[in-house]
Write a protein that holds these residues in place. Structure first.
Motif, PDB file in Angstrom:
ATOM      1  N   SER A  12       5.297  35.321 -47.472  1.00  0.00           N
ATOM      2  CA  SER A  12       5.103  34.642 -46.188  1.00  0.00           C
ATOM      3  C   SER A  12       4.889  33.143 -46.374  1.00  0.00           C
ATOM      4  O   SER A  12       5.121  32.359 -45.451  1.00  0.00           O
ATOM      5  N   SER A  13       4.471  32.737 -47.578  1.00  0.00           N
ATOM      6  CA  SER A  13       4.287  31.307 -47.838  1.00  0.00           C
ATOM      7  C   SER A  13       5.620  30.567 -47.781  1.00  0.00           C
ATOM      8  O   SER A  13       5.674  29.401 -47.386  1.00  0.00           O
ATOM      9  N   ALA A  14       6.711  31.245 -48.169  1.00  0.00           N
ATOM     10  CA  ALA A  14       8.039  30.625 -48.087  1.00  0.00           C
ATOM     11  C   ALA A  14       8.414  30.383 -46.632  1.00  0.00           C
ATOM     12  O   ALA A  14       8.993  29.344 -46.291  1.00  0.00           O
ATOM     13  N   LEU A  15       8.078  31.344 -45.762  1.00  0.00           N
ATOM     14  CA  LEU A  15       8.353  31.190 -44.333  1.00  0.00           C
ATOM     15  C   LEU A  15       7.536  30.048 -43.749  1.00  0.00           C
ATOM     16  O   LEU A  15       8.060  29.215 -43.002  1.00  0.00           O
ATOM     17  N   ARG A  16       6.255  29.970 -44.100  1.00  0.00           N
ATOM     18  CA  ARG A  16       5.408  28.896 -43.576  1.00  0.00           C
ATOM     19  C   ARG A  16       5.886  27.534 -44.096  1.00  0.00           C
ATOM     20  O   ARG A  16       5.905  26.545 -43.347  1.00  0.00           O
ATOM     21  N   PHE A  17       6.263  27.496 -45.354  1.00  0.00           N
ATOM     22  CA  PHE A  17       6.742  26.246 -45.954  1.00  0.00           C
ATOM     23  C   PHE A  17       7.982  25.737 -45.228  1.00  0.00           C
ATOM     24  O   PHE A  17       8.046  24.572 -44.812  1.00  0.00           O
ATOM     25  N   LEU A  18       8.983  26.607 -45.071  1.00  0.00           N
ATOM     26  CA  LEU A  18      10.229  26.186 -44.421  1.00  0.00           C
ATOM     27  C   LEU A  18      10.011  25.880 -42.953  1.00  0.00           C
ATOM     28  O   LEU A  18      10.592  24.922 -42.420  1.00  0.00           O
ATOM     29  N   SER A  19       9.175  26.647 -42.279  1.00  0.00           N
ATOM     30  CA  SER A  19       8.890  26.383 -40.864  1.00  0.00           C
ATOM     31  C   SER A  19       8.291  24.999 -40.675  1.00  0.00           C
ATOM     32  O   SER A  19       8.668  24.255 -39.756  1.00  0.00           O
ATOM     33  N   LEU A  43      13.158  31.979 -40.458  1.00  0.00           N
ATOM     34  CA  LEU A  43      13.377  33.396 -40.730  1.00  0.00           C
ATOM     35  C   LEU A  43      14.861  33.709 -40.837  1.00  0.00           C
ATOM     36  O   LEU A  43      15.282  34.494 -41.700  1.00  0.00           O
ATOM     37  N   LEU A  44      15.658  33.107 -39.988  1.00  0.00           N
ATOM     38  CA  LEU A  44      17.116  33.265 -40.038  1.00  0.00           C
ATOM     39  C   LEU A  44      17.664  32.822 -41.392  1.00  0.00           C
ATOM     40  O   LEU A  44      18.479  33.517 -42.009  1.00  0.00           O
ATOM     41  N   THR A  45      17.191  31.677 -41.858  1.00  0.00           N
ATOM     42  CA  THR A  45      17.659  31.131 -43.135  1.00  0.00           C
ATOM     43  C   THR A  45      17.241  32.014 -44.301  1.00  0.00           C
ATOM     44  O   THR A  45      18.029  32.273 -45.215  1.00  0.00           O
ATOM     45  N   LEU A  46      16.011  32.491 -44.281  1.00  0.00           N
ATOM     46  CA  LEU A  46      15.535  33.367 -45.351  1.00  0.00           C
ATOM     47  C   LEU A  46      16.314  34.677 -45.382  1.00  0.00           C
ATOM     48  O   LEU A  46      16.625  35.205 -46.460  1.00  0.00           O
ATOM     49  N   ALA A  47      16.642  35.207 -44.203  1.00  0.00           N
ATOM     50  CA  ALA A  47      17.420  36.443 -44.142  1.00  0.00           C
ATOM     51  C   ALA A  47      18.801  36.251 -44.750  1.00  0.00           C
ATOM     52  O   ALA A  47      19.325  37.128 -45.441  1.00  0.00           O
ATOM     53  N   HIS A  48      19.384  35.100 -44.503  1.00  0.00           N
ATOM     54  CA  HIS A  48      20.713  34.808 -45.061  1.00  0.00           C
ATOM     55  C   HIS A  48      20.656  34.642 -46.572  1.00  0.00           C
ATOM     56  O   HIS A  48      21.457  35.223 -47.302  1.00  0.00           O
ATOM     57  N   LEU A  49      19.695  33.867 -47.056  1.00  0.00           N
ATOM     58  CA  LEU A  49      19.611  33.587 -48.483  1.00  0.00           C
ATOM     59  C   LEU A  49      19.130  34.794 -49.283  1.00  0.00           C
ATOM     60  O   LEU A  49      19.663  35.082 -50.355  1.00  0.00           O
ATOM     61  N   ARG A  50      18.119  35.481 -48.770  1.00  0.00           N
ATOM     62  CA  ARG A  50      17.531  36.585 -49.542  1.00  0.00           C
ATOM     63  C   ARG A  50      18.364  37.855 -49.477  1.00  0.00           C
ATOM     64  O   ARG A  50      18.561  38.534 -50.491  1.00  0.00           O
ATOM     65  N   ASN A  51      18.843  38.192 -48.276  1.00  0.00           N
ATOM     66  CA  ASN A  51      19.570  39.446 -48.111  1.00  0.00           C
ATOM     67  C   ASN A  51      21.081  39.282 -48.116  1.00  0.00           C
ATOM     68  O   ASN A  51      21.809  40.269 -48.205  1.00  0.00           O
ATOM     69  N   THR A 247      13.990  25.458 -54.390  1.00  0.00           N
ATOM     70  CA  THR A 247      12.871  24.894 -53.627  1.00  0.00           C
ATOM     71  C   THR A 247      11.985  25.990 -53.052  1.00  0.00           C
ATOM     72  O   THR A 247      10.753  25.934 -53.145  1.00  0.00           O
ATOM     73  N   LEU A 248      12.598  26.993 -52.456  1.00  0.00           N
ATOM     74  CA  LEU A 248      11.826  28.089 -51.867  1.00  0.00           C
ATOM     75  C   LEU A 248      11.070  28.871 -52.934  1.00  0.00           C
ATOM     76  O   LEU A 248       9.903  29.238 -52.737  1.00  0.00           O
TER      77      LEU A 248
END
Length: 255
Positions: A12-19, A43-51, A247-248
């Motif tokens: 969740s720290s990655a989400l807070r950081f990017l937000s 969240l959209l970006t993390l879903a694309h990169l991670r999944n 970075t993430l």
């Protein structure tokens, strides 16, 4: 298209950081309203990169158009890529360690047989060559810009200035036989068939293999972002994606 809830195995720290970065970016641009909030864009970006989900699926899940999804992800990726540490910054971090580990990895890409510069004969597939630096515990420190898969590891390390930077900083680096002839502070195993090596050389190579084996953890960390396991974008975008992931990953590990 059917829509269903799903999860992302990212801190969740990655989400807070990017937000936070996206919120500041919008403030600097003077943006008043968008279809997604900074948190939802993150969240959209993390879903694309991670999944590795394609834009059409993401657009359906987030209730936006495919073009908007692409634009939001591209904006976030460029923002993250600009924050990625340069090699010199990684070297300063590495200077506090006993040594660093260096290895190259191939990120498969969707290319045709005619694209010879991207073809890596060892794995018999097309891809991009990425150099990875890790600390003695196998934690990711730095990932290089992408080069065509046909580029050999030692050549890639020289082109990126890895050998020169580590040597100038006096940092010992452990690498595999693919870096034979690199020189400087790069340490590689003895060359030759196993049966032709002396007992002492075999012992050195065994110790060397145990030390550098941990670099595979850093490579696995990079490829845990599933988009990088099979890239279907333009090769000109690969470096930005790698730097965004770096970075993430570093932002998550620092928290």
């Amino acid at each position: 298209m059917l829509v269903y809830p799903s999860g992302i195995d990212v801190s969740s720290s990655a989400l807070r950081f990017l937000s936070a970065k996206l919120r500041r970016h919008r403030h600097d641009l003077g943006t008043r309203w968008r279809r997604l909030s900074p948190g939802r864009q993150a969240l959209l970006t993390l879903a694309h990169l991670r999944n590795g989900h394609p834009y059409a699926q993401l657009a359906a899940g987030f209730g936006i158009g495919t073009t908007t999804a692409y634009r939001y992800v591209a904006e976030a990726v460029e923002l993250l890529a600009a924050l990625a540490p340069a090699l010199e910054e990684a070297a300063r971090t590495a200077s506090t360690k006993a040594f660093v580990l260096l290895d190259g990895t191939l990120l498969p890409i969707d290319r045709i047989a005619a694209d010879r510069p991207f073809y890596f004969g060892k794995h018999k597939k097309h891809g991009m060559n990425v150099q990875v630096l890790a600390d003695p515990s196998g934690r990711l420190l730095w990932a290089s810009p992408a080069l065509p898969g046909a580029v050999h590891d030692v050549r890639a390390a020289r082109e990126h200035g890895v050998v020169r930077t580590l040597t100038d900083a006096g940092i010992t680096c452990w690498a595999d036989k693919g870096y034979r002839g690199a020189g400087g502070t790069v340490r590689v195993p003895y060359w030759g068939r196993w049966e032709t090596l002396s007992r002492g050389q075999k012992a050195v190579n065994r110790s060397h293999a145990k030390i550098r084996a941990l670099v595979e953890q850093a490579v696995a960390t990079l490829k845990s972002w599933r988009l990088l396991r099979k890239l279907r974008c333009s090769t000109t975008r690969v470096t930005s994606l790698i730097r965004a992931v770096l970075t993430l990953q570093l932002a998550s590990s620092d928290r």
